[in-house]
Design an enzyme around this catalytic site. Structure first.
Site, PDB file in Angstrom:
ATOM      1  CG  HIS A   1      40.986  30.564  41.334  1.00 53.83           C
ATOM      2  ND1 HIS A   1      41.034  30.558  39.956  1.00 53.83           N
ATOM      3  CD2 HIS A   1      41.035  31.877  41.691  1.00 53.83           C
ATOM      4  CE1 HIS A   1      41.085  31.791  39.503  1.00 53.83           C
ATOM      5  NE2 HIS A   1      41.096  32.613  40.535  1.00 53.83           N
TER       6      HIS A   1
ATOM      7  CE  LYS B   1      48.391  35.642  38.774  1.00 51.51           C
ATOM      8  NZ  LYS B   1      48.011  36.769  38.255  1.00 51.51           N
TER       9      LYS B   1
ATOM     10  CG  LEU C   1      36.797  29.201  40.006  1.00 49.61           C
ATOM     11  CD1 LEU C   1      36.026  28.376  41.037  1.00 49.61           C
ATOM     12  CD2 LEU C   1      37.423  30.417  40.682  1.00 49.61           C
TER      13      LEU C   1
ATOM     14  CG  MET D   1      37.732  38.921  40.018  1.00 51.49           C
ATOM     15  SD  MET D   1      38.014  40.452  39.144  1.00 51.49           S
ATOM     16  CE  MET D   1      39.393  40.017  38.126  1.00 51.49           C
ATOM     17  N   GLY D   2      36.236  34.295  39.424  1.00 50.86           N
ATOM     18  CA  GLY D   2      35.793  33.155  38.618  1.00 50.86           C
ATOM     19  C   GLY D   2      36.837  32.745  37.608  1.00 50.86           C
TER      20      GLY D   2
HETATM   21  O1  PAF Z   1      42.340  38.667  43.089  1.00 48.30           O
HETATM   22  C1  PAF Z   1      41.195  38.750  42.573  1.00 48.30           C
HETATM   23  O2  PAF Z   1      40.718  37.846  41.880  1.00 48.30           O
HETATM   24  C2  PAF Z   1      40.377  40.013  42.789  1.00 48.30           C
HETATM   25  O3  PAF Z   1      41.188  41.134  42.831  1.00 48.30           O
HETATM   26  C3  PAF Z   1      39.487  39.939  44.033  1.00 48.30           C
HETATM   27  C4  PAF Z   1      40.306  39.827  45.300  1.00 48.30           C
HETATM   28  C5  PAF Z   1      38.552  38.741  43.928  1.00 48.30           C
HETATM   29  C6  PAF Z   1      38.628  41.206  44.143  1.00 48.30           C
HETATM   30  O4  PAF Z   1      37.803  41.356  43.053  1.00 48.30           O
END
Ligand code: PAF
Length: 298
Positions: A46, A165, A42, A39-40
């Site tokens: 990530h 997580k 980052l 979901m950005g």
């Molecule tokens: O883990 C996340 O960031 C979100 O739940 C995902 C997998 C990108 C779905 O929106």
């Protein structure tokens, strides 16, 4: 990473059809696609997923990161509106990490019918997603599995990397992949932590300095129970351990326990007697910010 290893550009695709076309071209050319859905906002956690995706597909493969704050997985009182969206910063990190394509669709591209109400087609995993996080956030996993299924249909990955997580999320997605025959290998990468043990999360940036200090109580609870179980050396009742966690959380003035649970890591079945093989998950409000963590107690 040396400058030479960085890809000079990262392509940004915003349209699901364009993403699907690009994926078809790659797959026809025999190129493996590694995918990291995000979901950005980052952070290093990530980026460790991106590196794992690259390791999975090799230099000849491609890595796609989706950046999309998915409205359907947020409850009405949750932080969808204020969820941070630092896209330029994210794009720079992706470029530096050697990501080939960022898939960054708009809400109207992902959910074209949203103006006339919510989408009327969802993907719902009915068992693993209804407990733990699902009990506190009733529509959360329906939104997650729906958007991940849609992202899989756009990106068409061979491998998808998720973070440990969100352990329960990884089990729900694993089940969805099996039940709906997605030809995707699921890889779950270890939780990335700050030096003091706090699990990296985009929501950590909501914390004030004092809350940030208190937030280590999630990790400390996991560590405390690991040490305690080792000392005791025999199964111990979940109720007793829950009391121990409650005391630890209550020692922080701004912390409030949402839940703590002890379960089998695969089935998520509750364990009444806890051993070092048992998995523990907890959700704690630190001020207004809700944080989660989990891990095996061994
Ligand atoms: O883990 C996340 O960031 C979100 O739940 C995902 C997998 C990108 C779905 O929106």
């Amino acid at each position: 990473m040396s400058l030479l290893l960085q890809s000079p550009v990262v392509r940004i695709l915003r349209n699901p059809a364009a993403m699907q076309r690009q994926a078809s071209i790659w797959l026809r050319a025999g190129c493996r696609i590694g995918f990291v859905p995000t979901m950005g906002c980052l952070h290093d956690g990530h980026l460790s997923l991106v590196h794992e995706a690259r390791r999975q597909v090799g230099k000849k493969g491609v890595v796609v990161v989706s950046i999309y704050v998915n409205p359907t997985q947020f409850g009405p009182q949750e932080d969808f509106i204020r969820y941070p969206r630092p896209f330029r910063h994210d794009a720079r990190l992706c470029r530096e990490a050697g990501v080939d394509v960022i898939f960054n669709p708009s809400d109207s591209a992902m959910y074209p019918n949203r103006d006339s109400g919510d989408p009327s087609t969802y993907v719902l995993e009915e068992r693993l997603g209804s407990i733990l996080e699902g009990a506190s956030r009733p529509t959360h996993f329906r939104g997650v599995s729906t958007v991940v299924a849609k992202l899989f249909n756009c990106v068409r990955p061979n491998v998808a990397v998720f973070g440990a997580k969100d352990w329960q999320q990884s089990r729900v997605i694993k089940r969805m992949i099996i039940d709906l025959n997605f030809p995707v290998k699921l890889v779950v990468a270890e939780t990335h932590r700050e030096l003091d043990g706090l699990a990296m999360s985009s929501r950590n940036r909501y914390l004030t300095p004092s809350e940030r200090t208190q937030a280590t109580v999630l990790w400390k609870s996991l560590e405390d129970l690991r040490t305690y179980l080792k000392q005791i050396g025999k199964p111990i009742s979940a109720t007793q351990l829950e009391q121990r966690v409650r005391r630890l959380i209550a020692s922080q003035p701004d912390a409030r326990l949402d839940y703590v649970a002890f379960f089998d890591s695969e089935t998520l079945n509750e364990k009444k007697q806890v051993t070092s093989a048992t998995h523990m998950a907890l959700a704690v409000f630190i001020g207004k910010t809700r944080l989660i963590d989990n891990g095996a107690l061994g």
